[in-house]
Design an enzyme around this catalytic site. Sequence first.
Site, PDB file in Angstrom:
ATOM      1  N   ARG A  49      -9.913   0.704   7.867  1.00 15.98           N
ATOM      2  CA  ARG A  49      -9.958  -0.510   8.124  1.00 15.98           C
ATOM      3  C   ARG A  49     -10.969  -1.546   8.607  1.00 15.98           C
ATOM      4  O   ARG A  49     -10.790  -2.793   8.737  1.00 15.98           O
ATOM      5  CB  ARG A  49      -8.720  -0.949   8.953  1.00 15.98           C
ATOM      6  CG  ARG A  49      -7.300  -0.602   8.429  1.00 15.98           C
ATOM      7  CD  ARG A  49      -6.384  -0.758   9.718  1.00 15.98           C
ATOM      8  NE  ARG A  49      -4.972  -1.495   9.300  1.00 15.98           N
ATOM      9  CZ  ARG A  49      -3.944  -0.704   9.021  1.00 15.98           C
ATOM     10  NH1 ARG A  49      -3.944   0.529   8.606  1.00 15.98           N
ATOM     11  NH2 ARG A  49      -2.750  -1.321   9.123  1.00 15.98           N
ATOM     12  N   ARG A  68      10.808  -1.262  11.684  1.00 14.85           N
ATOM     13  CA  ARG A  68       9.589  -1.217  12.357  1.00 14.85           C
ATOM     14  C   ARG A  68       9.444  -2.027  13.291  1.00 14.85           C
ATOM     15  O   ARG A  68       9.821  -3.176  13.195  1.00 14.85           O
ATOM     16  CB  ARG A  68       8.539  -0.953  11.455  1.00 14.85           C
ATOM     17  CG  ARG A  68       8.150   0.374  10.895  1.00 14.85           C
ATOM     18  CD  ARG A  68       7.312   0.331   9.907  1.00 14.85           C
ATOM     19  NE  ARG A  68       5.935  -0.239   9.991  1.00 14.85           N
ATOM     20  CZ  ARG A  68       5.023  -0.219   9.343  1.00 14.85           C
ATOM     21  NH1 ARG A  68       4.940   0.386   8.213  1.00 14.85           N
ATOM     22  NH2 ARG A  68       4.019  -1.012   9.734  1.00 14.85           N
ATOM     23  N   LYS A 115       0.899  -1.249   0.039  1.00 13.34           N
ATOM     24  CA  LYS A 115      -0.209  -0.079  -0.121  1.00 13.34           C
ATOM     25  C   LYS A 115       0.837   1.254   0.019  1.00 13.34           C
ATOM     26  O   LYS A 115       0.715   1.967  -0.780  1.00 13.34           O
ATOM     27  CB  LYS A 115      -0.806  -0.098   1.221  1.00 13.34           C
ATOM     28  CG  LYS A 115      -2.014  -1.110   1.366  1.00 13.34           C
ATOM     29  CD  LYS A 115      -2.839  -1.027   2.567  1.00 13.34           C
ATOM     30  CE  LYS A 115      -2.150  -0.966   3.867  1.00 13.34           C
ATOM     31  NZ  LYS A 115      -1.548  -2.439   4.144  1.00 13.34           N
ATOM     32  N   ARG A 143      -0.605  -8.788  13.120  1.00 16.57           N
ATOM     33  CA  ARG A 143      -1.283  -7.825  12.074  1.00 16.57           C
ATOM     34  C   ARG A 143      -1.878  -8.629  11.161  1.00 16.57           C
ATOM     35  O   ARG A 143      -2.942  -8.273  10.838  1.00 16.57           O
ATOM     36  CB  ARG A 143      -0.067  -7.038  11.597  1.00 16.57           C
ATOM     37  CG  ARG A 143       0.549  -5.974  12.568  1.00 16.57           C
ATOM     38  CD  ARG A 143       1.735  -5.505  12.094  1.00 16.57           C
ATOM     39  NE  ARG A 143       1.838  -4.639  11.106  1.00 16.57           N
ATOM     40  CZ  ARG A 143       2.844  -4.680  10.102  1.00 16.57           C
ATOM     41  NH1 ARG A 143       3.984  -5.210  10.443  1.00 16.57           N
ATOM     42  NH2 ARG A 143       2.713  -3.995   9.124  1.00 16.57           N
ATOM     43  N   ARG A 192      11.575  -5.502   5.229  1.00 14.46           N
ATOM     44  CA  ARG A 192      11.422  -4.374   5.014  1.00 14.46           C
ATOM     45  C   ARG A 192      12.213  -3.364   5.806  1.00 14.46           C
ATOM     46  O   ARG A 192      12.476  -3.391   7.038  1.00 14.46           O
ATOM     47  CB  ARG A 192      10.133  -3.957   5.208  1.00 14.46           C
ATOM     48  CG  ARG A 192       9.720  -2.471   5.376  1.00 14.46           C
ATOM     49  CD  ARG A 192       8.448  -1.875   5.274  1.00 14.46           C
ATOM     50  NE  ARG A 192       7.640  -2.605   6.220  1.00 14.46           N
ATOM     51  CZ  ARG A 192       6.575  -2.341   6.463  1.00 14.46           C
ATOM     52  NH1 ARG A 192       5.641  -1.784   5.516  1.00 14.46           N
ATOM     53  NH2 ARG A 192       5.669  -2.906   7.541  1.00 14.46           N
TER      54      ARG A 192
HETATM   55  P1  AP5 Z   1       4.919  -1.608   2.068  1.00 12.14           P
HETATM   56  O1  AP5 Z   1       4.506  -0.723   0.638  1.00 12.14           O
HETATM   57  O2  AP5 Z   1       5.443  -1.009   2.936  1.00 12.14           O
HETATM   58  O3  AP5 Z   1       3.429  -2.375   2.267  1.00 12.14           O
HETATM   59  P2  AP5 Z   1       2.054  -1.844   3.223  1.00 12.14           P
HETATM   60  O4  AP5 Z   1       0.971  -2.520   2.469  1.00 12.14           O
HETATM   61  O5  AP5 Z   1       2.174  -0.360   3.268  1.00 12.14           O
HETATM   62  O6  AP5 Z   1       2.511  -2.162   4.583  1.00 12.14           O
HETATM   63  P3  AP5 Z   1       2.320  -1.795   6.073  1.00 12.14           P
HETATM   64  O7  AP5 Z   1       2.902  -2.916   7.035  1.00 12.14           O
HETATM   65  O8  AP5 Z   1       2.883  -0.438   6.170  1.00 12.14           O
HETATM   66  O9  AP5 Z   1       0.764  -2.107   6.196  1.00 12.14           O
HETATM   67  P4  AP5 Z   1       0.210  -2.032   7.596  1.00 12.14           P
HETATM   68  O10 AP5 Z   1      -1.552  -1.593   7.050  1.00 12.14           O
HETATM   69  O11 AP5 Z   1       0.301  -3.029   8.344  1.00 12.14           O
HETATM   70  O12 AP5 Z   1       0.633  -0.652   8.436  1.00 12.14           O
HETATM   71  P5  AP5 Z   1       0.490   0.592   8.819  1.00 12.14           P
HETATM   72  O13 AP5 Z   1       1.496   1.348   8.697  1.00 12.14           O
HETATM   73  O14 AP5 Z   1      -0.843   0.784   7.669  1.00 12.14           O
HETATM   74  O15 AP5 Z   1       5.709  -2.718   1.222  1.00 12.14           O
HETATM   75  C1  AP5 Z   1       6.232  -3.846   2.143  1.00 12.14           C
HETATM   76  C2  AP5 Z   1       7.331  -4.295   2.086  1.00 12.14           C
HETATM   77  O16 AP5 Z   1       7.259  -5.095   0.487  1.00 12.14           O
HETATM   78  C3  AP5 Z   1       8.593  -3.347   1.661  1.00 12.14           C
HETATM   79  O17 AP5 Z   1       9.785  -4.177   1.855  1.00 12.14           O
HETATM   80  C4  AP5 Z   1       8.549  -3.220  -0.060  1.00 12.14           C
HETATM   81  O18 AP5 Z   1       9.690  -2.666  -0.375  1.00 12.14           O
HETATM   82  C5  AP5 Z   1       8.146  -4.438  -0.447  1.00 12.14           C
HETATM   83  N1  AP5 Z   1       7.147  -4.451  -1.775  1.00 12.14           N
HETATM   84  C6  AP5 Z   1       6.265  -3.634  -1.982  1.00 12.14           C
HETATM   85  N2  AP5 Z   1       5.683  -3.660  -3.061  1.00 12.14           N
HETATM   86  C7  AP5 Z   1       6.355  -4.854  -3.534  1.00 12.14           C
HETATM   87  C8  AP5 Z   1       6.528  -5.246  -4.944  1.00 12.14           C
HETATM   88  N3  AP5 Z   1       5.579  -5.252  -5.917  1.00 12.14           N
HETATM   89  N4  AP5 Z   1       7.539  -6.424  -5.217  1.00 12.14           N
HETATM   90  C9  AP5 Z   1       8.434  -6.774  -4.235  1.00 12.14           C
HETATM   91  N5  AP5 Z   1       8.461  -5.999  -2.871  1.00 12.14           N
HETATM   92  C10 AP5 Z   1       7.415  -5.071  -2.663  1.00 12.14           C
HETATM   93  O19 AP5 Z   1      -0.293   0.716  10.091  1.00 12.14           O
HETATM   94  C11 AP5 Z   1       0.876   0.385  11.339  1.00 12.14           C
HETATM   95  C12 AP5 Z   1      -0.124   0.270  12.546  1.00 12.14           C
HETATM   96  O20 AP5 Z   1      -0.797   1.477  12.807  1.00 12.14           O
HETATM   97  C13 AP5 Z   1      -1.208  -1.008  12.342  1.00 12.14           C
HETATM   98  O21 AP5 Z   1      -0.763  -2.206  12.750  1.00 12.14           O
HETATM   99  C14 AP5 Z   1      -2.075  -0.156  13.541  1.00 12.14           C
HETATM  100  O22 AP5 Z   1      -1.787  -0.703  14.963  1.00 12.14           O
HETATM  101  C15 AP5 Z   1      -2.076   1.204  13.367  1.00 12.14           C
HETATM  102  N6  AP5 Z   1      -2.879   1.711  12.307  1.00 12.14           N
HETATM  103  C16 AP5 Z   1      -2.987   2.138  10.972  1.00 12.14           C
HETATM  104  N7  AP5 Z   1      -3.773   2.435  10.436  1.00 12.14           N
HETATM  105  C17 AP5 Z   1      -5.231   2.135  11.108  1.00 12.14           C
HETATM  106  C18 AP5 Z   1      -6.452   2.220  11.314  1.00 12.14           C
HETATM  107  N8  AP5 Z   1      -7.026   2.753  10.236  1.00 12.14           N
HETATM  108  N9  AP5 Z   1      -6.911   1.575  12.280  1.00 12.14           N
HETATM  109  C19 AP5 Z   1      -6.568   1.280  13.528  1.00 12.14           C
HETATM  110  N10 AP5 Z   1      -5.081   1.030  13.535  1.00 12.14           N
HETATM  111  C20 AP5 Z   1      -4.359   1.542  12.681  1.00 12.14           C
END
Ligand code: AP5
Length: 213
Positions: A87, A153, A13, A164, A127
Amino acid sequence: MILVLVGPPGAGKGTQAKLLCARFGIPQISTGDMLREAKRSGTLEKRYLDIMDSGGLLPDEAVIGLIARRTVEPDCSNGFLLDGFPRTVPQADALDELLASQGGTWIDAVIQLDVARPLLEERLIHRRTDKRSGQIYHLVYNPPPPGAELEHRADDRPEAVAKRLDAYEAMTAALLPFYEQKKLLHRVDGVGKPEDVTHRVLSAIGRPGSGGE
Ligand code: AP5
């Protein structure tokens, strides 16, 4: 244009958000990034910090308030891309109410990135993020350049990753039928080169070769 990116942790994402926002000239609004920024600046409540680092989801009201404040900023006047919000169905309902109260804007498309769980685990554990630029790297597929100031992270430790992924399956799964019913959901294969995934997203939302809004 208002876009929403959904998908499990590690689906790409954040990676796709940066590519799509550059194309459409709209800001990326990532609740995860906003919460990590609050953590860095010491303003995130301790109870939320513990939930985040262990891989749990924060209560809906904590993130809805963040979005309500961010989406009225001037750079959002031409739209924005939501990454990681909503979410849950209550968050999606709150977003609809918010958009209605902000002059009746609407969501153009909800894009779900599909990636199988073993690959998600592998992506998250390898990552690393550049502290200064926010650029996302993968130690194997997209290695960081020398001199990058890397951050691993807290919630990318294997035990937090498993929690997660379970939380996504349990809670977010209800969100997909919600947007499917509204005919806003586009499912896109998230495996392959990031640029190829972007092309698939653009085709799915009817904007192939799109260069701006
Ligand atoms: P990346 O692009 O970083 O993936 P992502 O989907 O953004 O993963 P996140 O871990 O950031 O998502 P998340 O939803 O768990 O975390 P968030 O920060 O929103 O890519 C991941 C890896 O893959 C990287 O190394 C990248 O290089 C690689 N990659 C990407 N595309 C690729 C491809 N095509 N091919 C190969 N490799 C690739 O949330 C974190 C925390 O915040 C949550 O757990 C929760 O505690 C809280 N939180 C955030 N939003 C909410 C909400 N709305 N409600 C409640 N709690 C929330």
